[in-house]
Write a protein that holds these residues in place. Structure first.
Motif, PDB file in Angstrom:
ATOM      1  N   HIS A   1     -66.194  -6.480 -56.144  1.00 22.09           N
ATOM      2  CA  HIS A   1     -65.592  -6.790 -54.846  1.00 22.09           C
ATOM      3  C   HIS A   1     -64.244  -7.497 -54.947  1.00 22.09           C
ATOM      4  CE1 HIS A   1     -66.918 -10.865 -55.289  1.00 22.09           C
ATOM      5  NE2 HIS A   1     -68.149 -10.709 -54.840  1.00 22.09           N
ATOM      6  N   ASP A   2     -63.636  -7.453 -56.130  1.00 16.55           N
ATOM      7  CA  ASP A   2     -62.277  -7.979 -56.254  1.00 16.55           C
ATOM      8  C   ASP A   2     -61.748  -7.592 -57.628  1.00 16.55           C
ATOM      9  OD1 ASP A   2     -59.949  -9.214 -55.494  1.00 16.55           O
ATOM     10  OD2 ASP A   2     -60.742 -11.258 -55.501  1.00 16.55           O
ATOM     11  N   PHE A   3     -60.470  -7.851 -57.840  1.00 14.75           N
ATOM     12  CA  PHE A   3     -59.830  -7.520 -59.112  1.00 14.75           C
ATOM     13  C   PHE A   3     -58.687  -8.504 -59.317  1.00 14.75           C
ATOM     14  CE2 PHE A   3     -57.237  -5.349 -62.194  1.00 14.75           C
ATOM     15  CZ  PHE A   3     -58.130  -4.594 -62.951  1.00 14.75           C
ATOM     16  N   ALA A   4     -58.598  -9.063 -60.529  1.00 13.89           N
ATOM     17  CA  ALA A   4     -57.521 -10.005 -60.853  1.00 13.89           C
ATOM     18  C   ALA A   4     -56.977  -9.679 -62.234  1.00 13.89           C
ATOM     19  CB  ALA A   4     -58.024 -11.439 -60.799  1.00 13.89           C
ATOM     20  N   TRP A   5     -55.756 -10.166 -62.498  1.00 18.56           N
ATOM     21  CA  TRP A   5     -55.122  -9.865 -63.787  1.00 18.56           C
ATOM     22  C   TRP A   5     -54.132 -10.958 -64.153  1.00 18.56           C
ATOM     23  CZ3 TRP A   5     -49.748  -8.513 -63.381  1.00 18.56           C
ATOM     24  CH2 TRP A   5     -49.303  -8.183 -62.088  1.00 18.56           C
ATOM     25  N   ALA A   6     -53.640 -10.888 -65.386  1.00 21.26           N
ATOM     26  CA  ALA A   6     -52.649 -11.853 -65.864  1.00 21.26           C
ATOM     27  C   ALA A   6     -51.680 -11.130 -66.788  1.00 21.26           C
ATOM     28  CB  ALA A   6     -53.324 -13.005 -66.595  1.00 21.26           C
TER      29      ALA A   6
END
Length: 642
Positions: free
Chosen positions: A301-306
């Motif tokens: 239910h979400d997506f994050a990155w760096a």
């Protein structure tokens, strides 16, 4: 999110009392639930036979400009309406708009220090949106603070209707984004921790319809599940890590790094993929202007990155109970390396994921990525941001906490915006168990008695646990979202229900609500049905209200005035909260005699007399000898009185 420190220095004095204010008809009122079970949510606490939830799949292509600190791109959203209702419009969350100088969240930041920003901020953030289309045609929409309403030209059909929404977006990454996203400056380049970075569909559910509570900082997120296809274009000297499966490793790693990356996938020990010495070496990155990193993530239910040119990278294999594996990966700058710090991050990540997979439910994602950032601690599916200065026990603690969040709320998708305790409190509870297990208790610490935070939990001006984060003082969030609910679950597990029965019920809750949206009542009902216990008295006093506990010994007498006949002990419940009672008596010869009385003694009594079998004089009688119950006045727990 990482736990929030509480102010315990001015906790006040809880006044001793002798007159009881306990009301047993109120404490044990059989009517606790305000709704009966229905087709959507069973009275047993499980999803009903007609349970539904909507879905949102995202296809996103973005670019990172490390000169302007801008992220820009286009998102395509396929939204599926599984509800029984036709929908005439769709609400989206625009969480980056929190950082607009005119946002409601910015307006509610106090003048004193706040975790969520500064009242003096002049940062001009927020989304820039354009080319918004529905099915290829220009859409009509309205932006209201951190929400966006998109009008549908024809209602979206119930029970499976779909619509495609596409839009261009861009924003400037805030240096400090409410401790959930940001930019860390290091000697070898900036570390971009990117979250709340794309417009996300609000949840439409059977509880509130559209969940459109504005994002003002304290409350986290409530999102629909779906599949993610992500392409991130960044400068070629950057390494981009993300909470998903990397689809094109051959295109973005050097040949040597690719070999090490593949080795890490098979290694139980940490493998260096890019060392500290290689960070500044020109040949440690492909010689191009930019590279596109392609990722996918299923049923999240979400997506994050760096992204950063400064990353040291290492990894190791995560072993799942089924025999499947995942990749633990750590990304951190040289400032975080050494002296029992981030060089152990992958070890911690692997251990945390493996423990929770065995204990509660198998980890579902292909990777678990830990990123050193200027974010103190924040969780996303398969990726966490943790403080770059953390080391030793503090790094274990924040790593374990953030990856524990993959069970609450990533797998069990509760409404964080309204019920922070259902993810932070549950996660803090399971963190205690994992810390005890890690490396034979390497970081297990005991500070005082189990009930040492009783005074903090019992302040009369403290809001109830079941307040939303927006509806409690910021200084109280640590207590109410993390510590108090976690302590309550330990009481249930260790003192009231028993570890084996509680753990079985807790696993049943996780299994029933995996990738679904439970409410507080769903949790309460599940635990009651699975254990066979009516716990309304506990939910009511500990979670719904801020009731306190004060058990007291009124008198100790000998039957027929002869110690050989045993002792008659009278105890009282002086405050509004009921709990079981554990009594320990010490005899003249030093023998210890224990007796545990169930909470049911308080179902129709404010005081209780019972016989303790003994044949000697008693020199001491104590309530709660192990100091585990939250009694606000331990002075009256002892006979004879000091």
């Amino acid at each position: 999110m990482a736990s929030i420190s509480c102010a315990f220095l001015a906790l006040g004095h809880v006044q001793a009392q002798s007159k009881s204010v306990y009301n047993y008809t109120e404490a044990f009122n059989p009517i606790f639930y305000t709704n009966n079970g229905n087709a959507y949510r069973s009275a047993s606490g499980k999803p009903g036979h007609a349970y539904w939830q909507n879905a949102a799949d995202y296809n996103i292509k973005v670019q990172l400009d490390d000169k302007s600190n801008q992220v820009s791109g286009r998102v395509s959203i396929k939204y599926t309406n599984n509800s029984p209702d036709e929908l005439g419009y769709i609400w989206l969350q625009l969480d980056q708009n929190l950082f607009h100088e005119q946002s409601r969240g910015q307006a509610t930041i106090p003048l004193e220090d706040s975790r969520y920003g500064s009242a003096d901020s002049d940062f001009e953030g927020g989304f820039n949106l354009s080319n918004v289309t529905l099915g290829g045609k220009q859409a009509t929409y309205e932006i209201i603070d951190t929400r966006m309403r998109v009008e549908l030209p024809t209602p979206l059909a119930a029970a499976g209707g779909t619509v495609s929404l596409d839009l261009d977006f861009s924003f400037t990454v805030p240096e400090y984004g409410a401790d959930r996203t940001g930019i860390l400056s290091t000697k070898n380049g900036k570390v971009y921790a990117i979250a709340q970075w794309y417009p996300r569909v609000c949840v439409y559910d059977d509880i509130l319809g559209w969940n459109t509570e504005p994002y003002t900082g304290p409350g986290e997120f409530y999102l629909e599940y779906g599949d993610y296809s992500i392409e991130i274009t960044a400068p070629a000297n950057h390494i981009v890590v993300a909470g998903g499966e990397l689809l094109n490793p051959e295109e973005v790693w050097t040949s040597e790094q690719l070999s090490r990356y593949k080795k890490a996938l098979e290694s139980d020990k940490t493998v260096s993929i890019r060392s500290a010495a290689e960070v500044t070496a020109a040949n440690s990155r492909p010689k191009k202007n930019s590279l596109t990193w392609k990722y996918k993530l299923h049923n999240a239910h979400d997506f994050a990155w760096a992204s950063s040119a400064a990353f040291i990278i290492d990894g190791a294999k995560i072993n799942k109970p089924s025999g499947k594996t995942a990749l633990a990966l750590s990304a951190y700058p040289v400032e975080s390396n050494g002296n029992n710090a981030w060089e152990r991050s992958t070890e911690y990540t692997k251990a945390s994921i493996e423990y929770y997979s065995k204990k509660w439910m198998e980890y579902p994602y292909p990777v678990a990525v830990n990123v050193a950032a200027n974010v103190g601690g924040m969780e996303y599916p398969a990726l966490s941001f943790c403080g770059y200065e953390a080391k030793a026990g503090s790094l274990w603690g924040v790593t374990d906490h953030e990856f524990g969040h993959n069970w609450f709320p990533m797998i069990v998708g509760s409404n964080e915006r309204l019920h922070a305790w259902m993810d932070e409190g549950f996660n803090s509870f399971i963190n205690e168990l994992s810390t005890r297990d890690f490396n034979k208790g390497e970081y297990q610490r005991t500070f005082g008695n189990r009930n040492s935070m009783t005074r903090a939990f019992s302040q009369p001006n403290l809001e109830p646990i079941m307040s939303s984060p927006q509806n409690m003082k910021e200084r109280n969030i640590g207590t109410l979202a993390y510590y108090k609910p976690a302590y309550g679950l330990r009481l249930l597990r260790d003192e009231i229900i028993g570890a084996e029965r509680f753990d079985r019920a807790f696993r049943s809750y996780v299994a029933a609500w995996a990738y679904k949206h439970p409410t507080p009542d769903d949790f309460f009902r599940t635990i009651e049905n699975e254990t066979g216990e009516n716990l309304a008295w506990f939910w009511r006093g500990w979670f719904k209200y801020n009731w306190t506990l004060d058990q007291a010994i009124r008198s100790v007498d000998y039957e027929k005035l002869d110690p050989k006949n045993g002792a008659i002990i009278t105890i009282e419940n002086l405050q509004k909260l009921a709990m079981p009672v554990v009594i320990e008596a010490t005899t003249e010869s030093g023998k210890k005699i224990r007796k545990k009385l169930p909470v049911e003694i308080w179902q129709r009594n404010t005081s209780w007399r019972f016989k303790l079998k003994s044949t000697e004089k008693l020199t001491k009688v104590v309530i709660d000898p192990d100091n585990v119950y939250p009694d606000v006045n331990p002075e009256n727990n002892v006979w004879p009185k000091n």
